[in-house]
Design a protein around this motif. Structure first.
Motif, PDB file in Angstrom:
ATOM      1  N   THR A  25       0.832  -1.203   0.000  1.00 11.16           N
ATOM      2  CA  THR A  25       0.000   0.000   0.000  1.00 11.16           C
ATOM      3  C   THR A  25       0.865   1.251   0.000  1.00 11.16           C
ATOM      4  O   THR A  25       0.631   2.196  -0.765  1.00 11.16           O
ATOM      5  N   PHE A  29       1.048   4.204  -2.876  1.00  8.43           N
ATOM      6  CA  PHE A  29       0.893   5.642  -2.649  1.00  8.43           C
ATOM      7  C   PHE A  29       2.147   6.406  -3.089  1.00  8.43           C
ATOM      8  O   PHE A  29       2.051   7.515  -3.627  1.00  8.43           O
ATOM      9  N   GLU A 297      -3.961   1.467  -5.931  1.00  6.98           N
ATOM     10  CA  GLU A 297      -3.584   2.875  -5.808  1.00  6.98           C
ATOM     11  C   GLU A 297      -2.931   3.384  -7.091  1.00  6.98           C
ATOM     12  O   GLU A 297      -3.236   4.492  -7.562  1.00  6.98           O
ATOM     13  N   THR A 317      -7.059   9.646  -3.683  1.00  4.40           N
ATOM     14  CA  THR A 317      -6.706   8.222  -3.721  1.00  4.40           C
ATOM     15  C   THR A 317      -6.749   7.628  -2.322  1.00  4.40           C
ATOM     16  O   THR A 317      -7.343   6.559  -2.097  1.00  4.40           O
ATOM     17  N   PHE A 318      -6.136   8.314  -1.353  1.00 11.83           N
ATOM     18  CA  PHE A 318      -6.135   7.807   0.025  1.00 11.83           C
ATOM     19  C   PHE A 318      -7.544   7.819   0.617  1.00 11.83           C
ATOM     20  O   PHE A 318      -7.951   6.852   1.285  1.00 11.83           O
ATOM     21  N   SER A 319      -8.292   8.887   0.384  1.00  9.67           N
ATOM     22  CA  SER A 319      -9.646   8.986   0.942  1.00  9.67           C
ATOM     23  C   SER A 319     -10.545   7.891   0.386  1.00  9.67           C
ATOM     24  O   SER A 319     -11.365   7.317   1.120  1.00  9.67           O
ATOM     25  N   ARG A 321      -9.630   4.869  -0.672  1.00  6.35           N
ATOM     26  CA  ARG A 321      -9.262   3.598  -0.045  1.00  6.35           C
ATOM     27  C   ARG A 321      -9.646   3.581   1.431  1.00  6.35           C
ATOM     28  O   ARG A 321     -10.061   2.537   1.966  1.00  6.35           O
ATOM     29  N   ALA A 322      -9.517   4.720   2.098  1.00  7.20           N
ATOM     30  CA  ALA A 322      -9.860   4.784   3.525  1.00  7.20           C
ATOM     31  C   ALA A 322     -11.341   4.520   3.757  1.00  7.20           C
ATOM     32  O   ALA A 322     -11.723   3.773   4.661  1.00  7.20           O
ATOM     33  N   TYR A 326     -10.106   0.708   4.317  1.00  8.59           N
ATOM     34  CA  TYR A 326      -9.412   0.764   5.598  1.00  8.59           C
ATOM     35  C   TYR A 326     -10.371   0.837   6.778  1.00  8.59           C
ATOM     36  O   TYR A 326     -10.153   0.183   7.805  1.00  8.59           O
TER      37      TYR A 326
END
Length: 352
Positions: A25, A29, A297, A317-319, A321-322, A326
């Motif tokens: 992961t 990123f 990602e 991208t992080f939001s 997946r979160a 997550y």
């Protein structure tokens, strides 16, 4: 009584997979940060506005509820009824396991294990888990070829028309395989046995292993065919609701990037965002990494970098997946730990 018994949880193996998930992961990123965002990253306070947070919470409720209901009604169609609280826990246990085990198969095995602990036969649990997955695959693989060939951002990206056409054709073949598996499983007997026989002829497997593989392939093929036949002849309203909630679940899943971009003030066509995530999810199905970590990602960053400003790409991208992965994984881990602790306490009291 079931002859098959679900295997106990191997915490050592899960720990290794979890470490691999985290490492891949971070690599994913970093790839987005290095190659697609131009090393730009900034947090945007628009994501903290009450209206946006409320919309995210509402979409999360729909996402998790539809995930549980699509499996629940698949079980009902097979003649199995499970308590709502069991299904709620099952949703998060599945998210946790399916994202730290390769090829997303661990979630299915974890669901079978947990359902068996609740008194559901292994055969029924395996059938429901497989059918639930196949329904989602049919949705995604039906839509992916069309989006691959028609979405303008994909035509402008590094994906040239030849690669997109090849992927679309492969998708149609894969979809045809599932249709045959569901309705004409007997047609697969000869190709499968011929393939195993060829492996034996070239010396890849022994005669004994060839016979063992043929037996297992035929057993699983007809077992699934029988289970799907039972599903098709089950309650019509349960079948309809399992399909409807599968579609609702996927629609919620594919809506998160659009919601995030709208929250940041982007005017992006919903169909464009949805199509890009359908293709991203399609590619994730073939990822050998735990939960498609790293690959998801990178692919997401590659597709959405044409729609987002560089400073927002890594944030979105992080939001994404979160919210979709997550959060569910954390809840799933807590649910699993609490359940195992309760079981150990009950076993301890029983031995006193």
């Amino acid at each position: 009584m079931d002859k098959q018994q679900p295997q106990p949880i191997s915490w050592k193996r899960l720990s290794l997979f979890a470490a691999l998930f985290v490492g891949l992961t971070l690599a994913g990123f970093f790839t987005v940060f290095e190659h697609f965002s131009g090393r730009n990253l900034s947090f945007d306070g628009q994501l903290l506005k009450p209206g946006f947070v409320g919309a995210c919470l509402l979409l999360l409720v729909i996402y998790f509820a539809a995930d549980g209901l699509r499996f629940y009604y698949t079980l009902v169609a097979l003649g199995v009824r499970v308590k709502p609280r069991v299904m709620a826990k099952l949703v998060f246990i599945n998210i946790f396991f399916s994202n730290i085990t390769p090829m997303a198969t661990g979630g299915g095995f974890a669901q079978v294990w947990y359902l068996h602990q609740q008194g559901v036969s292994v055969g029924k649990a395996m059938a429901a888990s497989t059918i639930r997955t196949v329904l989602a695959v049919l949705f995604i693989f039906s839509l992916a070829p069309w989006f691959l060939l028609t979405l303008e951002p994909l035509q402008r990206s590094s994906w040239n028309h030849g690669i997109s056409s090849a992927l679309a054709m492969f998708t149609l073949l894969y979809l045809a395989f599932f249709v045959i598996l569901l309705w004409r499983a007997k047609w697969l007997v000869h190709p499968l046995t011929a393939t195993v026989g060829l492996l034996n002829k070239v010396g890849a497997i022994s005669e004994t292993r060839m016979r063992a593989w043929n037996f297992r392939l035929m057993r699983e093929l007809f077992k699934f065919s029988r289970s799907f036949s039972e599903y098709r002849h089950g309650s019509k309203w349960a079948i309809a609701l399992s399909v409807i909630h599968t579609g609702l679940f996927l629609l919620a899943l594919f809506s998160f990037p659009a919601l995030l971009m709208w929250g940041l003030g982007y005017d992006v066509p919903y169909l464009t965002s949805l199509g890009l995530l359908v293709v991203t999810t399609f590619i994730m199905y073939f990822s050998p990494t735990p939960g498609a970590s790293g690959i998801s990602e990178g692919v997401f960053g590659s597709f959405f970098n044409q729609l987002l400003e560089k400073q927002h790409l890594l944030l979105v991208t992080f939001s994404w997946r979160a919210l979709t992965i997550y959060l569910g994984m954390v809840i799933g881990l807590l649910v699993l730990q609490r359940y195992l602790l309760q079981r150990s306490q009950q076993a301890l009291r029983a031995n006193l």
